[in-house]
Enzyme design. Structure first.
Site, PDB file in Angstrom:
ATOM      1  CD  GLU A 147      -1.726   2.188   2.097  1.00  0.00           C
ATOM      2  OE1 GLU A 147      -1.282   3.233   1.574  1.00  0.00           O
ATOM      3  OE2 GLU A 147      -1.927   2.057   3.310  1.00  0.00           O
ATOM      4  CB  CYS A 194      -0.908   7.051   2.071  1.00  0.00           C
ATOM      5  SG  CYS A 194      -2.249   6.028   2.740  1.00  0.00           S
TER       6      CYS A 194
END
Length: 344
Positions: free
Chosen positions: A43, A77
């Site tokens: 990720e 993020c």
């Protein structure tokens, strides 16, 4: 974590590696994992676009974009990394956005407890350099304080030249901080092509605000991203019924809720048979047709069994067989008690 510790760990063989962080480190991990053919869930991140169509509710959009962009000091993020706003509503949206940031964090965001600081000196210096590089494009914000590692929520306006916008320093990598570069676009096609050709690759998230059905359909069907939010930001992470993860440069694999269980599970195919059916005198010859030698009869039966039109009958779904067995059992019980099916 510590690079030496991480490097030593990557020399070992694992069943699965899960990593969340930068694309640079993600590539290092993927390379090390490849030596052992270890599957990875990565990720990563990238530049998550935020798009405001002229059909959007501007106040609604400004509140959600400001919250998502400056949450944790912009250090998430999936933050909206940059803004594309349609020309016809750009000036109005910027005014509303400015007022929204002021409402959230006050006249001086440095004094509020609700706005964070850069994680370390390196992050502060990187962001401070970007502020200096684009100070002529600042709409609001731009103040900084090295002693607190503080960068003020800052919005930049780069006008309507999308090609020039793509070459700006602030657009070459994920910002990961409270800086919000903005460009104005004419039509949805410009947006689609820009998002498809981001220098950082396919984004981890994409946010689009609008009520026009054609605009929404285009964003849904003609762009690729790890996740997509229509008329909101960040909130897809909070729904454990949908997967979270990247695609391409923003990662591989997904998790959250049951998807996390699936991420760390191997779906092993198991076929368990009893010899009873194979050895039954009624089926033994037919089922042994797969074994050589193949005489003309066997070849004919194999040809029939291999006909795609007969596949549903040969590989009949087990649940349907169970339902048929239940119906047959009910029928036999009714017959046992003297019931009969008759026509009127």
């Amino acid at each position: 974590g510590n690079r030496k510790v991480t490097g030593a760990l990557l020399e070992e063989k694992f069943d699965k590696i899960f990593f969340t962080g930068s694309g640079y480190v993600g590539r290092i991990i993927a390379t090390a994992a490849a030596k052992h053919l270890t599957p990875c869930a990565l990720e990563l991140g990238g530049k998550s676009p935020c798009i405001v169509d002229s059909s959007a509710n501007l106040t609604h959009a400004a509140e959600r974009i400001a919250w998502g962009s400056f949450l944790n000091g912009g250090q998430t993020c999936v933050r909206p990394d940059f803004l594309m706003v349609q020309e016809s509503v750009a000036d109005e949206f910027i005014d509303v956005f400015r007022a929204t940031v002021k409402k959230f964090y006050g006249e001086d965001p440095q004094k509020t407890e609700f706005f964070g600081r850069c994680i370390n000196d390196s992050a502060f210096n990187r962001l401070a350099d970007l502020v200096e590089a684009h100070k002529d494009n600042i709409v609001f914000g731009g103040r900084k304080d090295a002693s607190e590692k503080y960068i003020e929520p800052t919005m930049f306006d780069f006008g309507s030249d999308i090609e020039a916008f793509s070459k700006q320093e602030v657009m070459q990598d994920e910002i990961f901080g409270p800086l919000f570069p903005t460009v104005r676009y004419k039509n949805t096609e410009e947006v689609i092509q820009f998002v498809r050709n981001l220098p950082t690759g396919k984004p981890l998230a994409l946010y689009a605000f609008g009520t026009d059905s054609n605009f929404i359909k285009s964003i849904k069907t003609r762009t690729t991203s790890g996740g997509l939010c229509i008329n909101d930001t960040i909130m897809h992470l909070s729904n454990h019924h949908i997967p979270f993860g990247g695609v391409g440069s923003s990662g591989m694999g997904s998790y959250h809720g049951k998807y996390s269980f699936d991420c760390f599970s191997h779906e092993k195919a198991v076929l368990e048979k009893s010899p009873f059916l194979d050895e039954n005198i009624l089926f033994k010859y037919m089922l042994s047709c797969r074994f050589p030698p193949y005489d003309s009869t066997k070849q004919m039966l194999i040809g029939i069994a291999g006909n795609p039109m007969l596949e549903p009958l040969i590989n009949y779904p087990i649940p349907m067989l169970r339902n048929l067995a239940k119906l047959l059992l009910v029928y036999l019980v009714l017959r046992l008690f003297g019931y009969r099916l008759t026509s009127a």
